[in-house]
Scaffold this motif. Structure first.
Motif, mmCIF file in Angstrom:
data_model
loop_
_atom_site.group_PDB
_atom_site.id
_atom_site.type_symbol
_atom_site.label_atom_id
_atom_site.label_comp_id
_atom_site.label_asym_id
_atom_site.label_seq_id
_atom_site.Cartn_x
_atom_site.Cartn_y
_atom_site.Cartn_z
ATOM 1 N N LEU A 2 -42.649 -14.885 -42.353
ATOM 2 C CA LEU A 2 -42.693 -13.434 -42.279
ATOM 3 C C LEU A 2 -43.437 -12.974 -41.023
ATOM 4 C CD1 LEU A 2 -43.616 -12.642 -45.989
ATOM 5 C CD2 LEU A 2 -41.378 -12.394 -44.893
ATOM 6 N N PRO A 3 -43.028 -11.847 -40.446
ATOM 7 C CA PRO A 3 -43.766 -11.310 -39.309
ATOM 8 C C PRO A 3 -45.133 -10.804 -39.760
ATOM 9 C CG PRO A 3 -41.991 -9.818 -39.953
ATOM 10 C CD PRO A 3 -41.867 -11.040 -40.801
ATOM 11 N N LEU A 10 -45.884 -3.528 -32.845
ATOM 12 C CA LEU A 10 -45.555 -3.031 -31.507
ATOM 13 C C LEU A 10 -44.056 -3.176 -31.231
ATOM 14 C CD1 LEU A 10 -48.611 -4.477 -29.550
ATOM 15 C CD2 LEU A 10 -48.207 -2.068 -30.141
ATOM 16 N N LEU A 11 -43.468 -4.272 -31.677
ATOM 17 C CA LEU A 11 -42.028 -4.471 -31.488
ATOM 18 C C LEU A 11 -41.235 -3.403 -32.229
ATOM 19 C CD1 LEU A 11 -41.778 -8.357 -31.837
ATOM 20 C CD2 LEU A 11 -41.714 -7.004 -29.732
ATOM 21 N N LEU A 12 -41.634 -3.108 -33.472
ATOM 22 C CA LEU A 12 -40.935 -2.069 -34.244
ATOM 23 C C LEU A 12 -41.042 -0.712 -33.563
ATOM 24 C CD1 LEU A 12 -41.592 -2.860 -38.002
ATOM 25 C CD2 LEU A 12 -39.388 -2.709 -36.850
ATOM 26 N N SER A 61 -40.998 -12.095 -32.700
ATOM 27 C CA SER A 61 -39.675 -11.469 -32.539
ATOM 28 C C SER A 61 -38.649 -12.155 -33.425
ATOM 29 C CB SER A 61 -39.210 -11.550 -31.080
ATOM 30 O OG SER A 61 -40.021 -10.788 -30.246
ATOM 31 N N LEU A 62 -38.634 -13.483 -33.381
ATOM 32 C CA LEU A 62 -37.683 -14.217 -34.212
ATOM 33 C C LEU A 62 -37.923 -13.928 -35.692
ATOM 34 C CD1 LEU A 62 -37.666 -17.606 -32.274
ATOM 35 C CD2 LEU A 62 -35.939 -15.788 -32.215
ATOM 36 N N ARG A 63 -39.172 -13.864 -36.109
ATOM 37 C CA ARG A 63 -39.501 -13.546 -37.507
ATOM 38 C C ARG A 63 -39.040 -12.128 -37.849
ATOM 39 N NH1 ARG A 63 -44.762 -16.248 -39.693
ATOM 40 N NH2 ARG A 63 -44.733 -18.233 -38.609
ATOM 41 N N LEU A 64 -39.336 -11.173 -36.976
ATOM 42 C CA LEU A 64 -38.995 -9.781 -37.240
ATOM 43 C C LEU A 64 -37.490 -9.564 -37.287
ATOM 44 C CD1 LEU A 64 -40.069 -6.864 -37.616
ATOM 45 C CD2 LEU A 64 -39.875 -6.615 -35.129
ATOM 46 N N PHE A 65 -36.767 -10.170 -36.354
ATOM 47 C CA PHE A 65 -35.321 -9.968 -36.294
ATOM 48 C C PHE A 65 -34.607 -10.567 -37.510
ATOM 49 C CE2 PHE A 65 -35.815 -10.058 -31.390
ATOM 50 C CZ PHE A 65 -36.406 -8.810 -31.417
ATOM 51 N N ASN A 66 -35.273 -11.470 -38.223
ATOM 52 C CA ASN A 66 -34.706 -12.048 -39.446
ATOM 53 C C ASN A 66 -35.225 -11.364 -40.716
ATOM 54 O OD1 ASN A 66 -33.042 -14.150 -38.391
ATOM 55 N ND2 ASN A 66 -34.910 -15.216 -37.809
ATOM 56 N N ALA A 67 -36.118 -10.411 -40.563
ATOM 57 C CA ALA A 67 -36.790 -9.806 -41.717
ATOM 58 C C ALA A 67 -35.943 -8.728 -42.388
ATOM 59 C CB ALA A 67 -38.121 -9.203 -41.287
ATOM 60 N N ILE A 91 -33.288 -5.511 -40.483
ATOM 61 C CA ILE A 91 -33.600 -4.823 -39.230
ATOM 62 C C ILE A 91 -32.461 -5.012 -38.239
ATOM 63 C CG2 ILE A 91 -35.187 -4.728 -37.273
ATOM 64 C CD1 ILE A 91 -37.385 -5.555 -39.304
ATOM 65 N N THR A 92 -31.997 -6.247 -38.070
ATOM 66 C CA THR A 92 -30.920 -6.513 -37.120
ATOM 67 C C THR A 92 -29.733 -7.164 -37.815
ATOM 68 O OG1 THR A 92 -31.746 -8.708 -36.535
ATOM 69 C CG2 THR A 92 -32.537 -6.865 -35.211
ATOM 70 N N ASP A 93 -28.556 -6.857 -37.285
ATOM 71 C CA ASP A 93 -27.353 -7.570 -37.724
ATOM 72 C C ASP A 93 -27.231 -8.881 -36.960
ATOM 73 O OD1 ASP A 93 -26.471 -5.765 -39.632
ATOM 74 O OD2 ASP A 93 -25.161 -4.685 -38.239
ATOM 75 N N ASN A 94 -27.644 -8.858 -35.691
ATOM 76 C CA ASN A 94 -27.631 -10.089 -34.900
ATOM 77 C C ASN A 94 -28.618 -9.994 -33.745
ATOM 78 O OD1 ASN A 94 -26.223 -8.987 -32.540
ATOM 79 N ND2 ASN A 94 -24.483 -8.819 -33.922
ATOM 80 N N SER A 95 -28.987 -11.143 -33.251
ATOM 81 C CA SER A 95 -29.887 -11.223 -32.100
ATOM 82 C C SER A 95 -29.512 -12.444 -31.280
ATOM 83 C CB SER A 95 -31.348 -11.308 -32.551
ATOM 84 O OG SER A 95 -31.578 -12.475 -33.308
#
Length: 182
Positions: A2-3, A10-12, A61-67, A91-95
């Protein structure tokens, strides 16, 4: 995993600001990790070790984009009955991340980027709350400071829009920030 910590916050804030500014679900993260660090207001000069911003930003970033974020609310019907509501959104459909952690200054042939999920994009662009990026920069090393600032900015924004003062008890503040109230 988990992020956690200041980096995902800050990323959000950066993601939401960019989505509102660009009116697009697709966001470019630049051609190098150092480029992205500068975009989010962090310094590439913090070193390349495990505790440097480059390694932490890449990992978080990797954690957040999968959250998946869950939003919960207490609901009340016309008769005064209470219920609980919840919405889960990715949060994301893809990264696509091309960052070189060993050489964060190295530019890749392709840009790194993300596509926000439709549900998340709609949620953050339909009612954005303005944040002062100078305050975010000053608080960038304190997760609690960032949470408190964002929550107070939302409360102030709501009060301004409604034209009514809002009174918040210490217990309400503790509950809003996830702390148990006494």
């Amino acid at each position: 995993g988990l992020p956690y910590g200041t980096i995902p916050r800050l990323l959000l804030y950066w993601i939401i600001t960019e989505a509102v500014r660009k009116k697009s679900r697709s966001l470019s993260l630049g051609r190098s990790l150092n480029d992205f660090l500068r975009l989010v207001g962090l310094s590439p000069a913090t070193g390349g070790g495990k505790r440097g911003d480059a390694a932490r930003v890449r990992e978080q970033s990797l954690r957040l984009f999968n959250a998946v974020i869950s939003f919960g609310a207490t609901l009340t019907d016309k008769k005064g009955s209470e219920g609980k509501g919840r919405s889960n959104m990715q949060i994301t459909d893809n990264s696509v991340i091309w960052w070189n952690i060993k050489r964060p200054e190295e530019h890749s042939l392709w840009e790194s980027g993300i596509t926000l999920s439709e549900q998340f994009y709609k949620a953050v662009t339909e009612a954005p709350v303005p944040l002062d990026h100078r305050a975010l920069k000053a608080l960038r090393r304190s997760a609690l400071g960032l949470d408190l600032y964002a929550w107070l900015a939302l409360a102030a924004f709501r009060a301004q829009r409604s034209g009514k003062a809002i009174w918040i008890s210490w217990g309400q503040l503790a509950k809003a920030l996830g702390a148990a109230s006494g």
